[in-house]
Motif scaffolding. Structure first.
Motif, PDB file in Angstrom:
ATOM      1  N   ALA A 192       3.310  -4.519   3.817  1.00 31.50           N
ATOM      2  CA  ALA A 192       3.612  -2.962   2.999  1.00 31.50           C
ATOM      3  C   ALA A 192       2.427  -2.861   3.824  1.00 31.50           C
ATOM      4  O   ALA A 192       1.353  -3.460   3.548  1.00 31.50           O
ATOM      5  CB  ALA A 192       3.342  -2.660   1.886  1.00 31.50           C
ATOM      6  N   SER A 193       2.405  -1.180   3.579  1.00 36.59           N
ATOM      7  CA  SER A 193       0.515  -0.336   4.200  1.00 36.59           C
ATOM      8  C   SER A 193       0.181  -0.557   2.451  1.00 36.59           C
ATOM      9  O   SER A 193       0.445  -0.863   1.522  1.00 36.59           O
ATOM     10  CB  SER A 193       0.862   0.298   4.686  1.00 36.59           C
ATOM     11  OG  SER A 193       0.871   0.922   3.834  1.00 36.59           O
ATOM     12  N   ARG A 194      -0.767  -0.139   2.959  1.00 32.58           N
ATOM     13  CA  ARG A 194      -2.054  -0.314   0.986  1.00 32.58           C
ATOM     14  C   ARG A 194      -1.484   0.923   0.948  1.00 32.58           C
ATOM     15  O   ARG A 194      -1.006   1.650  -0.505  1.00 32.58           O
ATOM     16  CB  ARG A 194      -3.722   0.350   1.498  1.00 32.58           C
ATOM     17  CG  ARG A 194      -4.316   0.075   0.169  1.00 32.58           C
ATOM     18  CD  ARG A 194      -6.053   0.899   0.571  1.00 32.58           C
ATOM     19  NE  ARG A 194      -6.059   1.091  -0.996  1.00 32.58           N
ATOM     20  CZ  ARG A 194      -7.525   1.729  -0.635  1.00 32.58           C
ATOM     21  NH1 ARG A 194      -8.387   2.053   0.427  1.00 32.58           N
ATOM     22  NH2 ARG A 194      -7.475   2.658  -1.643  1.00 32.58           N
ATOM     23  N   LEU A 223       1.617  -7.871  -1.400  1.00 34.71           N
ATOM     24  CA  LEU A 223       2.551  -7.295  -0.252  1.00 34.71           C
ATOM     25  C   LEU A 223       1.834  -6.857   1.166  1.00 34.71           C
ATOM     26  O   LEU A 223       2.223  -6.548   1.775  1.00 34.71           O
ATOM     27  CB  LEU A 223       3.878  -6.763  -0.294  1.00 34.71           C
ATOM     28  CG  LEU A 223       5.431  -7.380  -1.069  1.00 34.71           C
ATOM     29  CD1 LEU A 223       6.420  -6.446  -0.497  1.00 34.71           C
ATOM     30  CD2 LEU A 223       4.675  -8.685  -0.957  1.00 34.71           C
ATOM     31  N   GLN A 224       0.598  -6.031   0.535  1.00 34.39           N
ATOM     32  CA  GLN A 224      -0.253  -5.296   1.698  1.00 34.39           C
ATOM     33  C   GLN A 224      -0.731  -6.193   1.829  1.00 34.39           C
ATOM     34  O   GLN A 224      -1.794  -7.455   2.376  1.00 34.39           O
ATOM     35  CB  GLN A 224      -1.569  -5.222   0.763  1.00 34.39           C
ATOM     36  CG  GLN A 224      -2.797  -4.089   1.218  1.00 34.39           C
ATOM     37  CD  GLN A 224      -3.803  -3.673   0.129  1.00 34.39           C
ATOM     38  OE1 GLN A 224      -3.949  -3.302  -0.649  1.00 34.39           O
ATOM     39  NE2 GLN A 224      -4.552  -3.994   1.540  1.00 34.39           N
ATOM     40  N   VAL A 225      -0.560  -5.880   3.737  1.00 33.70           N
ATOM     41  CA  VAL A 225      -1.183  -6.673   4.733  1.00 33.70           C
ATOM     42  C   VAL A 225      -2.320  -5.809   5.677  1.00 33.70           C
ATOM     43  O   VAL A 225      -2.517  -4.346   5.427  1.00 33.70           O
ATOM     44  CB  VAL A 225       0.222  -6.263   6.049  1.00 33.70           C
ATOM     45  CG1 VAL A 225      -0.430  -6.846   7.607  1.00 33.70           C
ATOM     46  CG2 VAL A 225       1.438  -7.282   5.287  1.00 33.70           C
ATOM     47  N   ILE A 232       4.882   3.154   8.966  1.00 32.64           N
ATOM     48  CA  ILE A 232       2.773   2.958   9.117  1.00 32.64           C
ATOM     49  C   ILE A 232       2.566   3.652  10.519  1.00 32.64           C
ATOM     50  O   ILE A 232       2.583   3.322  11.446  1.00 32.64           O
ATOM     51  CB  ILE A 232       2.832   1.254   9.184  1.00 32.64           C
ATOM     52  CG1 ILE A 232       3.489   0.733   7.751  1.00 32.64           C
ATOM     53  CG2 ILE A 232       1.536   1.213   8.928  1.00 32.64           C
ATOM     54  CD1 ILE A 232       3.791  -0.471   8.094  1.00 32.64           C
ATOM     55  N   SER A 233       1.182   3.860  10.130  1.00 33.54           N
ATOM     56  CA  SER A 233       0.874   5.138  11.049  1.00 33.54           C
ATOM     57  C   SER A 233      -0.399   4.442  11.731  1.00 33.54           C
ATOM     58  O   SER A 233      -0.843   4.742  13.270  1.00 33.54           O
ATOM     59  CB  SER A 233      -0.339   5.844  10.506  1.00 33.54           C
ATOM     60  OG  SER A 233      -1.077   5.877   9.245  1.00 33.54           O
ATOM     61  N   GLY A 234      -0.648   3.332  11.398  1.00 35.51           N
ATOM     62  CA  GLY A 234      -1.627   2.246  11.945  1.00 35.51           C
ATOM     63  C   GLY A 234      -3.395   2.629  12.046  1.00 35.51           C
ATOM     64  O   GLY A 234      -3.790   2.421  12.651  1.00 35.51           O
TER      65      GLY A 234
HETATM   66  C1  LIG Z   1     -11.777  -0.564   1.746  1.00 36.84           C
HETATM   67  C2  LIG Z   1     -10.261   0.237   2.298  1.00 36.84           C
HETATM   68  C3  LIG Z   1      -9.627  -0.406   2.447  1.00 36.84           C
HETATM   69  C4  LIG Z   1      -7.918  -1.187   3.122  1.00 36.84           C
HETATM   70  N1  LIG Z   1      -7.608  -1.775   3.219  1.00 36.84           N
HETATM   71  C5  LIG Z   1      -6.093  -1.517   3.784  1.00 36.84           C
HETATM   72  C6  LIG Z   1      -5.678  -2.594   4.345  1.00 36.84           C
HETATM   73  O1  LIG Z   1      -6.168  -4.211   4.017  1.00 36.84           O
HETATM   74  N2  LIG Z   1      -4.040  -2.752   4.473  1.00 36.84           N
HETATM   75  C7  LIG Z   1      -4.240  -1.422   4.760  1.00 36.84           C
HETATM   76  O2  LIG Z   1      -2.492  -1.068   4.933  1.00 36.84           O
HETATM   77  N3  LIG Z   1      -4.877   0.049   4.361  1.00 36.84           N
HETATM   78  C8  LIG Z   1      -5.563  -0.498   4.377  1.00 36.84           C
HETATM   79  N4  LIG Z   1      -6.436   0.614   3.835  1.00 36.84           N
HETATM   80  C9  LIG Z   1      -5.998   2.169   4.120  1.00 36.84           C
HETATM   81  C10 LIG Z   1      -5.821   2.444   5.852  1.00 36.84           C
HETATM   82  O3  LIG Z   1      -7.278   3.065   5.762  1.00 36.84           O
HETATM   83  C11 LIG Z   1      -4.457   4.038   6.019  1.00 36.84           C
HETATM   84  O4  LIG Z   1      -4.877   4.537   4.742  1.00 36.84           O
HETATM   85  C12 LIG Z   1      -3.188   3.035   5.463  1.00 36.84           C
HETATM   86  O5  LIG Z   1      -3.009   1.622   6.093  1.00 36.84           O
HETATM   87  C13 LIG Z   1      -2.260   4.306   5.317  1.00 36.84           C
HETATM   88  O6  LIG Z   1      -0.636   4.112   5.234  1.00 36.84           O
HETATM   89  P1  LIG Z   1       0.553   4.344   5.800  1.00 36.84           P
HETATM   90  O7  LIG Z   1       0.048   4.577   7.604  1.00 36.84           O
HETATM   91  O8  LIG Z   1       1.588   3.592   5.588  1.00 36.84           O
HETATM   92  O9  LIG Z   1       0.721   5.236   5.722  1.00 36.84           O
HETATM   93  P2  LIG Z   1       0.297   6.855   6.555  1.00 36.84           P
HETATM   94  O10 LIG Z   1      -1.396   6.967   7.357  1.00 36.84           O
HETATM   95  O11 LIG Z   1       0.253   7.927   5.890  1.00 36.84           O
HETATM   96  O12 LIG Z   1       0.917   6.952   7.351  1.00 36.84           O
HETATM   97  C14 LIG Z   1       2.007   7.643   7.430  1.00 36.84           C
HETATM   98  C15 LIG Z   1       3.059   7.260   8.403  1.00 36.84           C
HETATM   99  O13 LIG Z   1       4.788   7.291   8.497  1.00 36.84           O
HETATM  100  C16 LIG Z   1       5.511   8.403   9.731  1.00 36.84           C
HETATM  101  N5  LIG Z   1       6.504   9.113   8.888  1.00 36.84           N
HETATM  102  C17 LIG Z   1       6.580   9.834   7.781  1.00 36.84           C
HETATM  103  N6  LIG Z   1       7.903   9.986   7.365  1.00 36.84           N
HETATM  104  C18 LIG Z   1       8.485   9.146   8.333  1.00 36.84           C
HETATM  105  C19 LIG Z   1      10.099   9.447   8.913  1.00 36.84           C
HETATM  106  N7  LIG Z   1      10.919   9.362   8.436  1.00 36.84           N
HETATM  107  N8  LIG Z   1      10.391   8.365  10.062  1.00 36.84           N
HETATM  108  C20 LIG Z   1       9.008   7.713  10.878  1.00 36.84           C
HETATM  109  N9  LIG Z   1       7.959   7.529  10.693  1.00 36.84           N
HETATM  110  C21 LIG Z   1       8.231   8.140   9.104  1.00 36.84           C
HETATM  111  C22 LIG Z   1       3.769   8.987   9.390  1.00 36.84           C
HETATM  112  O14 LIG Z   1       4.480   9.477  11.086  1.00 36.84           O
HETATM  113  C23 LIG Z   1       3.024   8.216   9.576  1.00 36.84           C
HETATM  114  O15 LIG Z   1       2.551   7.593  10.492  1.00 36.84           O
HETATM  115  C24 LIG Z   1      -7.788   0.703   3.095  1.00 36.84           C
HETATM  116  C25 LIG Z   1      -8.725   1.569   3.429  1.00 36.84           C
HETATM  117  C26 LIG Z   1     -10.239   1.859   2.959  1.00 36.84           C
HETATM  118  C27 LIG Z   1     -10.757   2.969   2.572  1.00 36.84           C
END
Ligand SMILES: Cc1cc2nc3c(=O)[nH]c(=O)nc-3n(C[C@H](O)[C@H](O)[C@H](O)COP(=O)(O)OP(=O)(O)OC[C@H]3O[C@@H](n4cnc5c(N)ncnc54)[C@H](O)[C@@H]3O)c2cc1C
Lengths: 249, 324
Positions: free
Chosen positions: B235-237, B249-251, B268-270
């Protein structure tokens, strides 16, 4: 209770990091500097403990350059009571930083030290554990919940495969993980008040510590860049390429 | 000189694959530095695990025994391991950067007044090491000085040790621990229950992000895909912070680092912090409805689609492929 929170200044996590062509470091123009996010969580936890106990003192400490005052002021604006900057322009490794902090702690005598599990610049994840050993204190790293009853602390830790609970008596070191809390923003009155709070500068030399880094960074290089592949038009095509082209399913 | 003590993590009579990674990396390091790799199994009854580890090619296995080593705790383990370093005259102590490795090794380094390199990805012949910094946006070449050096290796950067033709000799020792100095107390371990492969050991990882929108959707939408592929779930954070799935599960940069043969990122946005934990995967596939999502810049195969439609469809397609 007196709580000491060591903090570090790091590039904002949203910054794009670029390695300098000569490999001597990263490009710092256009970098916004912030409190290491895990340290912010540590400050927040300290504030919550103080609010719950309705009393105590929160002291911030950092080992860095004069510019690091900015991050200390931000922490004071969040609600910490005073701050200490051990002024150092040179390079120290984690063990060096831990030795300086151990010295500050033995002068300040806090009952609890809260700090981030890792700094998001060097990603070492070392300082808290080193500090615990130097002080001979118990440690709980990767904390996702902290409970304090009298002088006994119970901590839930994020570990591989689940959550672990450990306990110990104060004084102790706790390092924070992401789920511990959500840090507050500094309020406007908080920022005003922070200007008048004590921020003491101590020259590193005045501490008389013998510090010679045994971890040396020779150079930095940019990582190999992964190329974007292709877009597929349908789920059927995705499954098909994974099966016949990539041969991973 | 040149000897490497490999801390062999274990739990409940078993050891994770990351322990074998450490044995292999330790053997590699010892070879380069002209010493031998000694695996150290610590516990109140370490014999059975020590006999298991002895099958994987270390020059020797030391079973270090003490009642205070029953459960893993940093203070007792650091004390016992530091005493063993002094006794053996080893130059290196190495393990994999698991949660336990990260917790223990810095404490040990401080006790030995030794430098520590976290999560190295390469051992160079000139005595230097490579490790990622800034969420993998910079690779640092580093040098460690002094008579003792402490190292954790990134699990994805080294292979696991393979069974060797003959078993390593096992030496049984009582750990030297001054129990009066111990302050940490183990209370409990709440293990996440799952029949799926371990995230860091799986051949395929399917991860979900905020796009899944709820824990319920992880169950009804993503899990069928995970199981159809025989994958581990990640999973994402954002998904973990929202409580959709458990923390472990956090990657990513501040979670687990994985490099499976196939990584499927769903919703996951990446963000750079996420990429730091999966960009060394052999093949990356991404499903996201936003064609500008940064995940597509590292994906070998990208599908711009609504995951709620695409994921169930993918389960059906996979069934068809299997049927052939
Ligand atoms: C100190 C620090 C440490 C961090 N460590 C980590 C870490 O170890 N791991 C990590 O993952 N993040 C980490 N982060 C967080 C990272 O910066 C992002 O905020 C996080 O990865 C975003 O998660 P996400 O991609 O699930 O969410 P979002 O960025 O919100 O992305 C969601 C995505 O889902 C897509 N989407 C939405 N609905 C649908 C749909 N119906 N069908 C298809 N696509 C859809 C959207 O287009 C979007 O691209 C850290 C941040 C900080 C500040």
């Amino acid at each position: 209770m007196k709580i000491l929170v060591p903090i570090k200044r790091v590039p904002d996590p949203a910054t794009t990091i670029r390695v300098l062509p000569d490999g001597s470091g990263i490009a710092t123009d256009n970098v916004k500097w912030v409190i290491n996010p895990f340290d912010e969580i540590a400050i927040e936890e300290a504030l919550r403990i103080k609010e719950k106990q309705s009393g105590g003192e929160i002291v911030l400490a950092t080992v860095g350059q004069t510019t690091w005052q900015e991050q200390l002021r931000t922490g004071l604006a969040m609600g910490a009571d005073r701050a200490i900057l051990v002024k150092n322009d040179g390079y120290l490794d984690s063990l060096g930083i831990a030795k300086v902090l151990a010295r500050v702690i033995s002068d300040e005598k806090p009952e609890l030290v809260l700090l981030g599990k890792q700094a998001i610049d060097d990603d070492s994840n070392q300082t808290g554990q080193m500090l615990a050993e130097l002080l001979g204190w118990p440690q709980a790293t990767f904390a996702s919940k902290v409970e304090i009853a009298e002088s006994k602390v119970t901590v839930i830790r994020e570990v591989d495969g689940g959550l672990e609970t450990i306990a110990f008596k104060l004084p102790a070191i706790i390092t924070t993980d992401l789920r511990l809390n959500e840090p507050r923003y500094a309020s406007l009155p908080g920022i005003m008040k922070a200007r008048k709070k004590e921020l003491k500068e101590i020259p590193l030399d005045s501490l008389g510590l013998a510090l010679s880094p045994k971890l040396k960074i020779k150079k930095l290089t940019a990582p190999p860049k992964r190329q974007a592949g292709k877009k597929v038009g349908s789920v059927a095509e995705l499954v098909s390429v994974l099966h016949t082209e990539a041969k991973v399913i | 000189m040149g000897d490497v003590l490999v801390f062999a993590e274990h739990l409940g009579g078993h050891f994770p694959k990351t322990t074998l990674t450490a044995v292999n990396a330790g053997t590699e390091l010892a070879k380069r530095r002209g010493g031998s790799a000694i695996a150290v199994v610590m516990g109140d009854a370490p014999d059975a695990v020590a006999a298991e580890i002895a099958k994987y090619g270390a020059a020797k296995v030391i079973a270090l025994k003490h009642p205070a080593l029953k459960n893993y705790l940093a203070d007792a383990h650091a004390a016992a391991l530091a005493a063993l370093v002094k006794k053996t005259g080893a130059e290196f102590v190495l393990t994999t950067a698991t949660a336990e490795g990260k917790d223990l090794m810095p404490r040990l380094a401080a006790r030995l007044d030794a430098p520590m390199a976290s999560e190295i990805t390469a051992i160079n012949d000139d005595g230097t090491y490579v490790r990622p910094m800034y969420a993998g946006n910079a690779m640092a070449t580093i040098e460690l000085e002094g008579p003792v050096k402490v190292i954790t290796v990134r699990g994805t950067a080294f292979d696991a040790a393979k069974p060797a033709p003959s078993a390593s000799p096992v030496e049984n020792l009582d750990a030297e621990i001054d129990s009066a100095t111990l302050k940490q107390e183990f209370v409990s371990f709440n293990q996440t229950k799952s029949d799926r492969p371990q995230l860091t050991e799986a051949r395929i990882v399917v991860s979900g992000g905020r796009g899944l929108k709820s824990g319920e959707n992880f169950k009804v939408v993503l899990e069928p895909l995970v199981d159809e592929m025989g994958a581990a779930m990640g999973a994402s954070r954002a998904a973990v912070d929202a409580g959709f799935v458990p923390n472990d599960l956090q990657v990513g940069q501040t979670g687990k680092v994985v490099a499976p043969e196939l990584y499927v990122a769903v919703g996951i946005s990446g963000a750079i912090q996420h990429l730091a934990g999966m960009k060394d995967s052999k093949i990356i596939a991404a499903i996201n409805k936003d064609e500008e999502a940064p995940i597509f810049s590292v994906a070998d195969y990208g599908l711009v689609a609504d995951l709620f439609k695409a994921v169930p469809e993918m389960v059906e397609e996979l069934k068809k492929v299997k049927a052939h």
